[in-house]
Design a protein around this motif. Structure first.
Motif, PDB file in Angstrom:
ATOM      1  N   CYS A  16      55.628  73.887  -8.501  1.00 47.88           N
ATOM      2  CA  CYS A  16      57.008  73.999  -8.995  1.00 47.88           C
ATOM      3  C   CYS A  16      57.556  75.413  -8.837  1.00 47.88           C
ATOM      4  O   CYS A  16      58.770  75.607  -8.914  1.00 47.88           O
ATOM      5  CB  CYS A  16      57.083  73.596 -10.468  1.00 47.88           C
ATOM      6  N   ARG A  17      56.673  76.390  -8.630  1.00 45.41           N
ATOM      7  CA  ARG A  17      57.129  77.775  -8.438  1.00 45.41           C
ATOM      8  C   ARG A  17      58.054  77.843  -7.231  1.00 45.41           C
ATOM      9  O   ARG A  17      57.700  77.413  -6.141  1.00 45.41           O
ATOM     10  CB  ARG A  17      55.967  78.713  -8.192  1.00 45.41           C
ATOM     11  N   GLY A  18      59.223  78.378  -7.450  1.00 45.52           N
ATOM     12  CA  GLY A  18      60.164  78.538  -6.352  1.00 45.52           C
ATOM     13  C   GLY A  18      60.896  77.271  -5.981  1.00 45.52           C
ATOM     14  O   GLY A  18      61.752  77.293  -5.108  1.00 45.52           O
ATOM     15  N   ALA A  19      60.558  76.154  -6.614  1.00 41.07           N
ATOM     16  CA  ALA A  19      61.286  74.903  -6.389  1.00 41.07           C
ATOM     17  C   ALA A  19      62.412  74.841  -7.407  1.00 41.07           C
ATOM     18  O   ALA A  19      62.207  75.137  -8.590  1.00 41.07           O
ATOM     19  CB  ALA A  19      60.355  73.706  -6.551  1.00 41.07           C
ATOM     20  N   PHE A  20      63.566  74.465  -6.951  1.00 36.68           N
ATOM     21  CA  PHE A  20      64.711  74.429  -7.841  1.00 36.68           C
ATOM     22  C   PHE A  20      65.162  73.006  -8.060  1.00 36.68           C
ATOM     23  O   PHE A  20      65.317  72.245  -7.112  1.00 36.68           O
ATOM     24  CB  PHE A  20      65.872  75.269  -7.286  1.00 36.68           C
ATOM     25  N   LEU A  33      61.936  75.287 -11.390  1.00 34.31           N
ATOM     26  CA  LEU A  33      61.221  74.260 -12.151  1.00 34.31           C
ATOM     27  C   LEU A  33      59.996  74.797 -12.883  1.00 34.31           C
ATOM     28  O   LEU A  33      59.672  74.333 -13.974  1.00 34.31           O
ATOM     29  CB  LEU A  33      60.816  73.113 -11.223  1.00 34.31           C
ATOM     30  N   HIS A  34      59.321  75.767 -12.292  1.00 38.30           N
ATOM     31  CA  HIS A  34      58.121  76.333 -12.915  1.00 38.30           C
ATOM     32  C   HIS A  34      58.477  77.060 -14.222  1.00 38.30           C
ATOM     33  O   HIS A  34      57.898  76.788 -15.277  1.00 38.30           O
ATOM     34  CB  HIS A  34      57.431  77.283 -11.929  1.00 38.30           C
ATOM     35  N   GLN A  35      59.439  77.970 -14.144  1.00 35.62           N
ATOM     36  CA  GLN A  35      59.857  78.702 -15.342  1.00 35.62           C
ATOM     37  C   GLN A  35      60.496  77.766 -16.363  1.00 35.62           C
ATOM     38  O   GLN A  35      60.304  77.903 -17.570  1.00 35.62           O
ATOM     39  CB  GLN A  35      60.826  79.831 -14.984  1.00 35.62           C
ATOM     40  N   HIS A  36      61.245  76.800 -15.863  1.00 30.43           N
ATOM     41  CA  HIS A  36      61.889  75.835 -16.760  1.00 30.43           C
ATOM     42  C   HIS A  36      60.843  75.042 -17.547  1.00 30.43           C
ATOM     43  O   HIS A  36      60.967  74.853 -18.754  1.00 30.43           O
ATOM     44  CB  HIS A  36      62.790  74.900 -15.958  1.00 30.43           C
ATOM     45  N   GLU A 118      68.142  74.087 -23.700  1.00 31.10           N
ATOM     46  CA  GLU A 118      68.023  75.504 -24.043  1.00 31.10           C
ATOM     47  C   GLU A 118      67.239  76.265 -22.976  1.00 31.10           C
ATOM     48  O   GLU A 118      67.596  77.388 -22.607  1.00 31.10           O
ATOM     49  CB  GLU A 118      67.354  75.662 -25.412  1.00 31.10           C
ATOM     50  N   ALA A 119      66.188  75.640 -22.451  1.00 34.24           N
ATOM     51  CA  ALA A 119      65.350  76.301 -21.439  1.00 34.24           C
ATOM     52  C   ALA A 119      66.102  76.540 -20.135  1.00 34.24           C
ATOM     53  O   ALA A 119      65.772  77.452 -19.388  1.00 34.24           O
ATOM     54  CB  ALA A 119      64.096  75.469 -21.179  1.00 34.24           C
ATOM     55  N   ARG A 120      67.123  75.748 -19.861  1.00 35.03           N
ATOM     56  CA  ARG A 120      67.909  75.932 -18.628  1.00 35.03           C
ATOM     57  C   ARG A 120      68.655  77.266 -18.630  1.00 35.03           C
ATOM     58  O   ARG A 120      68.998  77.779 -17.575  1.00 35.03           O
ATOM     59  CB  ARG A 120      68.910  74.796 -18.456  1.00 35.03           C
ATOM     60  N   HIS A 121      68.920  77.801 -19.802  1.00 32.68           N
ATOM     61  CA  HIS A 121      69.704  79.029 -19.903  1.00 32.68           C
ATOM     62  C   HIS A 121      68.907  80.194 -20.486  1.00 32.68           C
ATOM     63  O   HIS A 121      69.399  81.311 -20.533  1.00 32.68           O
ATOM     64  CB  HIS A 121      70.963  78.778 -20.747  1.00 32.68           C
ATOM     65  N   ALA A 122      67.685  79.926 -20.934  1.00 35.60           N
ATOM     66  CA  ALA A 122      66.862  80.957 -21.573  1.00 35.60           C
ATOM     67  C   ALA A 122      66.292  81.915 -20.529  1.00 35.60           C
ATOM     68  O   ALA A 122      66.110  81.547 -19.368  1.00 35.60           O
ATOM     69  CB  ALA A 122      65.723  80.301 -22.352  1.00 35.60           C
ATOM     70  N   THR A 123      66.004  83.116 -20.973  1.00 38.12           N
ATOM     71  CA  THR A 123      65.440  84.119 -20.063  1.00 38.12           C
ATOM     72  C   THR A 123      64.177  84.773 -20.625  1.00 38.12           C
ATOM     73  O   THR A 123      63.696  85.737 -20.058  1.00 38.12           O
ATOM     74  CB  THR A 123      66.485  85.217 -19.758  1.00 38.12           C
ATOM     75  N   PHE A 124      63.623  84.259 -21.703  1.00 36.43           N
ATOM     76  CA  PHE A 124      62.451  84.881 -22.303  1.00 36.43           C
ATOM     77  C   PHE A 124      61.199  84.616 -21.463  1.00 36.43           C
ATOM     78  O   PHE A 124      61.142  83.683 -20.670  1.00 36.43           O
ATOM     79  CB  PHE A 124      62.246  84.392 -23.743  1.00 36.43           C
ATOM     80  N   GLY A 127      55.158  83.030 -20.822  1.00 32.82           N
ATOM     81  CA  GLY A 127      53.731  83.067 -20.521  1.00 32.82           C
ATOM     82  C   GLY A 127      53.437  82.502 -19.144  1.00 32.82           C
ATOM     83  O   GLY A 127      54.313  82.420 -18.282  1.00 32.82           O
ATOM     84  N   VAL A 128      52.193  82.096 -18.962  1.00 32.89           N
ATOM     85  CA  VAL A 128      51.742  81.605 -17.665  1.00 32.89           C
ATOM     86  C   VAL A 128      51.197  80.192 -17.805  1.00 32.89           C
ATOM     87  O   VAL A 128      50.760  79.779 -18.884  1.00 32.89           O
ATOM     88  CB  VAL A 128      50.669  82.531 -17.046  1.00 32.89           C
TER      89      VAL A 128
END
Length: 150
Positions: A16-20, A33-36, A118-124, A127-128
């Motif tokens: 999912c890293r780098g996949a949008f 998708l990964h960060q989301h 909320e996660a769609r707009h969050a920037t915190f 973790g991994v």
């Protein structure tokens, strides 16, 4: 596609890293998708620390676009079908109910939807992915034992 083990799920989550993913709701922007996934799971861990299944549903709900690219309406069903045998009916059911136009029938579905938004707009920093391996392994092991009893 049905995932056969935690390692296969982890590989998919890493992919999912780098996949949008496209917007899920009007006015949304595409998200990594990964960060989301990590942020959705982290938000659910904060609001429901004891509910590992809900947290994991938040983590894995974003795999649908990788399983069925381009078919947004099938993403929740694909993701749910992929994880059902590994993570259980509750996790699969939460993911399946998680669709932009879906009717939410319980509090956990609503919490997942809210965390997703909320996660769609969050920037915190959430973790991994490796931080979730043990939780995924525990749920998979529990589900395997429960399935053997049925």
């Amino acid at each position: 596609m049905e995932l056969r083990g935690v390692e296969e799920l982890m590989d998919l989550l890493y992919a999912c890293r780098g996949a949008f993913g496209g917007p899920g709701f009007p006015g949304d922007r595409p998200v990594d998708l990964h960060q989301h996934a990590l942020r959705t799971a982290a938000l659910l861990r904060r609001s429901r620390p004891a509910d590992k299944e809900l947290q994991v549903a938040g983590l894995v709900h974003a795999i649908g676009p990788l399983l069925r690219p381009g078919d947004r309406t099938a993403h929740p069903d694909c993701a749910a079908d992929a994880v059902r045998s590994l993570l259980g009916e509750r996790v699969a059911g939460l993911i399946r109910a998680h669709r932009p136009d879906g009717r939410l029938t319980d509090d956990d579905q609503l919490r997942l939807r809210q965390a997703d938004e909320e996660a769609r707009h969050a920037t915190f920093d959430a973790g991994v992915l490796e931080d979730w391996r043990t939780v995924l392994e525990l749920l998979a092991a529990r589900n395997s034992r429960l399935g053997a009893v049925d």
